[in-house]
Design a protein around this motif. Structure first.
Motif, PDB file in Angstrom:
ATOM      1  N   VAL A 112      67.449 -27.375 126.390  1.00 43.61           N
ATOM      2  CA  VAL A 112      66.152 -27.563 125.746  1.00 43.61           C
ATOM      3  C   VAL A 112      66.351 -28.409 124.500  1.00 43.61           C
ATOM      4  O   VAL A 112      67.166 -28.079 123.638  1.00 43.61           O
ATOM      5  N   PRO A 114      64.709 -29.497 121.153  1.00 41.84           N
ATOM      6  CA  PRO A 114      63.595 -29.106 120.272  1.00 41.84           C
ATOM      7  C   PRO A 114      62.689 -30.293 119.956  1.00 41.84           C
ATOM      8  O   PRO A 114      63.150 -31.430 119.805  1.00 41.84           O
ATOM      9  N   LEU A 115      61.408 -30.008 119.829  1.00 38.17           N
ATOM     10  CA  LEU A 115      60.442 -31.050 119.502  1.00 38.17           C
ATOM     11  C   LEU A 115      60.767 -31.693 118.157  1.00 38.17           C
ATOM     12  O   LEU A 115      60.566 -32.904 117.967  1.00 38.17           O
ATOM     13  N   LYS A 139      57.236 -30.227 125.317  1.00 36.86           N
ATOM     14  CA  LYS A 139      58.467 -29.506 125.660  1.00 36.86           C
ATOM     15  C   LYS A 139      59.419 -30.457 126.364  1.00 36.86           C
ATOM     16  O   LYS A 139      59.022 -31.183 127.270  1.00 36.86           O
ATOM     17  N   ASP A 141      62.923 -30.335 128.351  1.00 35.81           N
ATOM     18  CA  ASP A 141      64.013 -29.541 128.909  1.00 35.81           C
ATOM     19  C   ASP A 141      64.587 -30.233 130.145  1.00 35.81           C
ATOM     20  O   ASP A 141      63.975 -31.129 130.716  1.00 35.81           O
TER      21      ASP A 141
END
Length: 326
Positions: A112, A114-115, A139, A141
């Motif tokens: 993932v 992160p923004l 998002k 990922d």
């Protein structure tokens, strides 16, 4: 040379004639007003969306990305029109990149981003006067595996109806099995994959069509599509002669029926009729029922039929009989 001078002279006389002078003046002021309008528009504060390529770098050679990998991020920027025009036509945005090892979790087979990390790289490419309003999607990922895979069958999903007097004989895929790549937990749970729902009405003729396999999040499927063949068959009404058998008979008794064989009628696909034999049917007379309900005729029961037939029934449900004691 003389002819060229004549042409230039004619063009000059045309452009600078009284009527065309007014037209040229009109074009000049039109261009001038258009320029002023453009300058005023570019000086206003505007919003515009831009697309920036995204890259995942530093992947190990044995890592396989499963699922769709995001390759573009869309941003909305607010600034003066001059600055937005510079982003669009002058200073192009560089691709933003993320290191695989920084975000990959080997235990879950997922990563993932992160923004905030995305916004940080985008913001570094903007002028100080520009305001970053949004980043889409929200998002980021990805899923991966280090070569874990298995083969699973492809199953049909959808609805097929045939025209009257036809039925769906069977469907088949080529290939029948596909390879799926995913983390161990998903592979253990995955037993098959479905095609994208396929619907067809009033089918009469054979269909062969490439269909896509329904994607599963975090799973890579190879190949992504298969060849679907759908085979309808025309229904025909047929019959066979089946021997009558007695059940639950006492050891010292023999049952004889007249006739000894009866006709069983049924509906079956024309291509399957040649596979039907009388031995696949079972017609019986139950002695217990005969003893409890004495009658001049015995009642026949159709106990077993092939799976490929439908609407099977006896042409005659009662026959004459004779009980003989041995």
């Amino acid at each position: 040379m003389h002819s060229i001078k004549n042409i230039l002279h004619a063009v000059r006389n045309f452009l600078f004639s009284g009527m065309n002078k007014e037209f040229l003046i009109f074009l000049f002021f039109l261009a001038l007003s258009g320029g002023f309008w453009l300058m005023m528009s570019l000086n206003e504060t505007l919003e515009r969306e831009f697309a920036i390529p995204v890259q995942l770098v530093g992947m190990p050679r044995n890592a396989i990305i499963t699922g769709e990998l995001l390759d573009t991020v869309k941003i909305t920027v607010r600034d003066k029109g001059f600055t937005l025009a510079t982003y669009a036509y002058g200073r192009k945005f560089r691709p933003i990149s993320f290191k695989f090892s920084t975000y990959a979790d080997d235990d879950t087979g997922a990563g993932v981003i992160p923004l905030a990390d995305v916004q940080k790289q985008v913001q570094a490419q903007l002028y100080g006067s520009s305001k970053l309003l949004s980043v889409k999607p929200g998002k980021f990922d990805f899923y991966f595996t280090y070569g874990s895979s298995k083969k699973v069958p492809v199953v049909f999903k959808g609805r097929i109806t045939t025209s009257r007097r036809y039925y769906l004989a069977h469907t088949e895929f080529f290939p029948t099995m596909v390879t799926v790549y995913a983390n161990k937990r998903q592979l253990d749970q995955l037993e098959s994959v479905e095609i994208v729902p396929f619907n067809q009405r009033n089918l009469q003729d054979t269909i062969q069509q490439d269909v896509k396999i329904k994607q599963i999040r975090g799973v890579k499927i190879v190949p992504k599509q298969v060849r679907l063949s759908v085979y309808p068959d025309i229904l025909t009404e047929e019959s066979v002669e089946v021997p009558v058998k007695a059940i639950n008979m006492p050891d010292n008794m023999v049952l004889r029926t007249f006739p000894a064989r009866v006709a069983v009628k049924f509906t079956v696909g024309a291509s399957l009729f040649r596979t039907i034999t009388p031995e696949q049917f079972k017609v019986v007379v139950d002695y217990n029922e005969l003893a409890n309900n004495p009658s001049d005729k015995c009642t026949l029961q159709l106990r077993s039929v092939p799976r490929s037939v439908s609407k099977a029934h006896l042409e005659n449900e009662t026959v004459d009989y004779l009980l003989e004691q041995q």
